[in-house]
Scaffold this active site. Structure first.
Site, PDB file in Angstrom:
ATOM      1  N   HIS A   1      12.385   1.152   0.846  1.00  0.00           N
ATOM      2  CA  HIS A   1      12.005  -0.285   0.956  1.00  0.00           C
ATOM      3  C   HIS A   1      13.022  -1.088   2.076  1.00  0.00           C
ATOM      4  O   HIS A   1      12.857  -2.376   2.446  1.00  0.00           O
ATOM      5  CB  HIS A   1      11.768  -1.116  -0.196  1.00  0.00           C
ATOM      6  CG  HIS A   1      10.593  -0.762  -0.983  1.00  0.00           C
ATOM      7  ND1 HIS A   1       9.015  -0.746  -0.521  1.00  0.00           N
ATOM      8  CD2 HIS A   1      10.262  -0.523  -2.254  1.00  0.00           C
ATOM      9  CE1 HIS A   1       8.115  -0.379  -1.306  1.00  0.00           C
ATOM     10  NE2 HIS A   1       8.674  -0.446  -2.414  1.00  0.00           N
TER      11      HIS A   1
ATOM     12  N   GLY B   1      -6.605  -2.988  -5.417  1.00  0.00           N
ATOM     13  CA  GLY B   1      -6.571  -2.267  -4.127  1.00  0.00           C
ATOM     14  C   GLY B   1      -7.606  -3.012  -3.154  1.00  0.00           C
ATOM     15  O   GLY B   1      -8.510  -2.220  -2.505  1.00  0.00           O
TER      16      GLY B   1
ATOM     17  N   GLY C   1       0.667  -1.266   0.155  1.00  0.00           N
ATOM     18  CA  GLY C   1      -0.042   0.058   0.063  1.00  0.00           C
ATOM     19  C   GLY C   1       0.756   1.237   0.165  1.00  0.00           C
ATOM     20  O   GLY C   1       0.371   2.406   0.133  1.00  0.00           O
TER      21      GLY C   1
HETATM   22  P1  PAP Z   1       5.223  -0.557  -4.226  1.00  0.00           P
HETATM   23  O1  PAP Z   1       5.828  -1.482  -3.024  1.00  0.00           O
HETATM   24  O2  PAP Z   1       5.677  -1.045  -5.492  1.00  0.00           O
HETATM   25  O3  PAP Z   1       5.251   0.859  -4.214  1.00  0.00           O
HETATM   26  P2  PAP Z   1       2.397  -0.685  -3.369  1.00  0.00           P
HETATM   27  O4  PAP Z   1       2.047   0.595  -3.670  1.00  0.00           O
HETATM   28  O5  PAP Z   1       2.917  -0.915  -1.888  1.00  0.00           O
HETATM   29  O6  PAP Z   1       3.690  -0.904  -4.219  1.00  0.00           O
HETATM   30  O7  PAP Z   1       1.551  -1.855  -3.586  1.00  0.00           O
HETATM   31  C1  PAP Z   1       0.735  -1.790  -4.605  1.00  0.00           C
HETATM   32  C2  PAP Z   1      -0.605  -2.164  -4.227  1.00  0.00           C
HETATM   33  O8  PAP Z   1      -1.475  -0.903  -3.563  1.00  0.00           O
HETATM   34  C3  PAP Z   1      -1.522  -2.675  -5.184  1.00  0.00           C
HETATM   35  O9  PAP Z   1      -2.338  -3.606  -4.599  1.00  0.00           O
HETATM   36  P3  PAP Z   1      -3.165  -4.748  -5.301  1.00  0.00           P
HETATM   37  O10 PAP Z   1      -2.135  -5.229  -6.232  1.00  0.00           O
HETATM   38  O11 PAP Z   1      -3.689  -5.619  -4.381  1.00  0.00           O
HETATM   39  O12 PAP Z   1      -4.185  -4.275  -6.133  1.00  0.00           O
HETATM   40  C4  PAP Z   1      -2.315  -1.324  -5.788  1.00  0.00           C
HETATM   41  O13 PAP Z   1      -3.703  -1.349  -6.098  1.00  0.00           O
HETATM   42  C5  PAP Z   1      -2.581  -0.820  -4.429  1.00  0.00           C
HETATM   43  N1  PAP Z   1      -2.942   0.783  -4.459  1.00  0.00           N
HETATM   44  C6  PAP Z   1      -2.156   1.647  -5.368  1.00  0.00           C
HETATM   45  N2  PAP Z   1      -2.585   2.855  -5.098  1.00  0.00           N
HETATM   46  C7  PAP Z   1      -3.729   2.768  -4.150  1.00  0.00           C
HETATM   47  C8  PAP Z   1      -4.499   3.662  -3.610  1.00  0.00           C
HETATM   48  N3  PAP Z   1      -4.537   4.992  -3.985  1.00  0.00           N
HETATM   49  N4  PAP Z   1      -5.324   3.459  -2.839  1.00  0.00           N
HETATM   50  C9  PAP Z   1      -5.459   1.874  -2.337  1.00  0.00           C
HETATM   51  N5  PAP Z   1      -4.576   1.107  -2.843  1.00  0.00           N
HETATM   52  C10 PAP Z   1      -3.792   1.337  -3.806  1.00  0.00           C
END
Ligand code: PAP
Length: 316
Positions: free
Chosen positions: A128, A282, A65
Site C-alpha cells: 500500500h 462492493g 478494490g
Molecule cells: P484492502 O485495502 O484492505 O485490501 P480493498 O480490497 O482494497 O481493501 O477494499 C475493500 C473493498 O473491495 C470493499 O468495498 P466496499 O466496502 O465498498 O464493499 C469490498 O467489498 C470490495 N471487494 C472485496 N472483494 C471484492 C471482489 N471480489 N469484487 C469486488 N469488490 C470486492
C-alpha cells in the site's frame, strides 16, 4: 534492539509528526501517514527488497478494490487459474491476502532482510506504500506494477466501514464517521493522503504505461471483461478463449469469495483481522447511502483541487 531492525528506525519514529487516527498512532514520513507497527517494515523493504524482472506488484491506497485484484492476478498468472479444474483453485482454501503477500504486513514485518530467493517466478507481491516509497529496484527493473484506485467517496466509506467493524468487533465504541471524514479530507489516514497516493502512481503510469497499469474500480465493475483482458495482456498472459475470462471473473467474484468458508471464518494471521471484513457490498456509489450532501460536496472539492490539471476525474 528487537528483531534485527536498525535502532535508527525506532529513533526516527520519535522524531516524526504524529496524529491519532481511529485509536492508533500514525506517523508522517515524507508526506504520507503510516501505522507505527508497519513503518519499520516499510523502511526495511525500501532498502533491502530486490526486484526480479518477473515480479508483479499490486499497489493501491487502502479500500480501493485491492482484494479483488489479489484474487484476479494470481488466478491469471496461475496455469490452473483459467482451466475448468475448480477443485484446485487456491482461492478455495486461501484468502486473497495469502496469494499476494504484502511487503509491509507479511514479508518484512518480523525480519528486515527476509530470504525471498526460493519464491518461484513469477513472484507476486502487494504493497500500500505510495510510489516514491517503493524499493528502487521495483521502480527500475522490468517488473510490472498494477495500481487500482476508486472514487474517493466510496473509498472513504469503505475505509470507515472496515475500521469501524474492526473496533466494534472487539467491543470498542464505534468510530465517529464525522471524525473519520474530517481526517480523510485532511489526508490523515493510514497510507494517506489518498489523493497524493493516486497522483503519484497516475503520473508515473502516464510516463511509463508499459510499466504501470492504472486501473479504476468503477471501470472494473462497469466492464470487467474488458478490464480483465487489458490486465492479462499487460501481465503477458493474454486470454485465448472467452471462457477463460468468464472463469477468472467467476472465481474472483465478490459473491463467490464472500461465501467461501475460509473467508467467512478465517482470521488474517498477520493482522488479526477477520477475513470477512474484506468483503462488503462492493458497489459503485455506496457513498450515497452513507455520507451527507455536505460531506459529498466537501470531498468533491478536495478532489477537484488536488486533481486539477492531472487529467484524473471521478464523477458519479
Ligand atoms: P484492502 O485495502 O484492505 O485490501 P480493498 O480490497 O482494497 O481493501 O477494499 C475493500 C473493498 O473491495 C470493499 O468495498 P466496499 O466496502 O465498498 O464493499 C469490498 O467489498 C470490495 N471487494 C472485496 N472483494 C471484492 C471482489 N471480489 N469484487 C469486488 N469488490 C470486492
Amino acid at each position: 534492539m528487537e528483531s534485527g531492525f536498525p535502532a535508527a528506525v525506532f529513533t526516527l519514529l520519535g522524531e516524526l509528526p504524529k496524529e491519532t487516527w481511529c485509536g492508533s498512532d500514525l506517523y508522517n514520513l515524507e508526506g504520507f501517514w503510516y501505522a507505527s507497527s508497519l513503518l519499520p517494515a516499510i523502511m526495511a523493504a525500501r532498502s533491502n527488497f530486490r526486484a526480479n524482472d518477473c515480479d508483479v506488484f499490486l499497489t493501491s491506497s487502502m479500500k480501493t478494490g485491492t482484494t479483488w485484484l489479489k484474487a484476479i492476478i494470481p488466478t491469471i498468472m496461475n496455469p490452473v487459474g483459467r482451466t475448468n479444474d475448480d477443485g484446485h483453485d487456491p482461492l478455495l482454501k486461501h484468502h486473497p491476502n495469502e496469494l499476494m503477500p504484502s511487503l509491509e504486513v507479511q514479508l518484512f514485518k518480523e525480519n528486515p532482510n527476509p530470504d525471498l530467493s526460493d519464491m518461484p517466478c513469477p513472484r507476486l507481491f502487494r504493497t500500500h506504500v505510495p510510489y516514491h516509497m517503493l524499493p528502487e529496484t521495483v521502480k527500475n527493473s522490468a517488473c510490472k506494477i498494477v495500481y487500482i484506485t476508486r472514487d474517493p467517496k466510496d473509498t472513504f466509506v469503505s475505509l470507515w466501514h472496515f475500521f469501524n467493524s474492526l473496533v466494534t468487533a472487539v467491543g470498542n465504541d464505534p468510530w465517529p464517521m464525522n471524525e473519520a471524514f474530517e481526517s480523510f479530507c485532511r489526508g490523515v489516514h493510514v497510507f494517506g493522503p489518498f489523493h497524493d497516493h493516486v497522483l503519484g502512481y497516475w503520473k508515473e503510469s502516464i510516463k511509463r504505461p508499459e510499466k504501470i497499469l492504472f486501473l479504476r474500480y468503477e471501470d472494473m465493475k462497469k466492464d470487467p471483461k474488458e478490464q480483465l483482458r487489458k490486465l492479462a495482456c499487460f501481465l503477458g498472459r493474454p486470454f485465448e478463449k472467452e471462457e477463460e475470462v468468464d472463469k477468472v471473473l467467476w472465481r474472483c467474484s465478490l459473491e463467490r469469495l464472500k461465501h467461501l468458508e475460509v473467508n467467512q471464518r478465517g482470521v488474517d494471521p498477520w493482522l488479526g483481522f477477520d477475513y470477512k471484513f474484506y468483503f462488503r457490498r462492493g458497489s459503485v456509489g455506496d457513498w450515497k447511502n452513507n455520507i451527507t450532501d455536505e460531506m459529498k460536496e466537501k470531498l468533491d472539492r478536495v478532489t477537484a483541487t488536488k486533481f486539477e490539471g492531472s487529467g484524473l476525474e471521478f464523477g458519479h
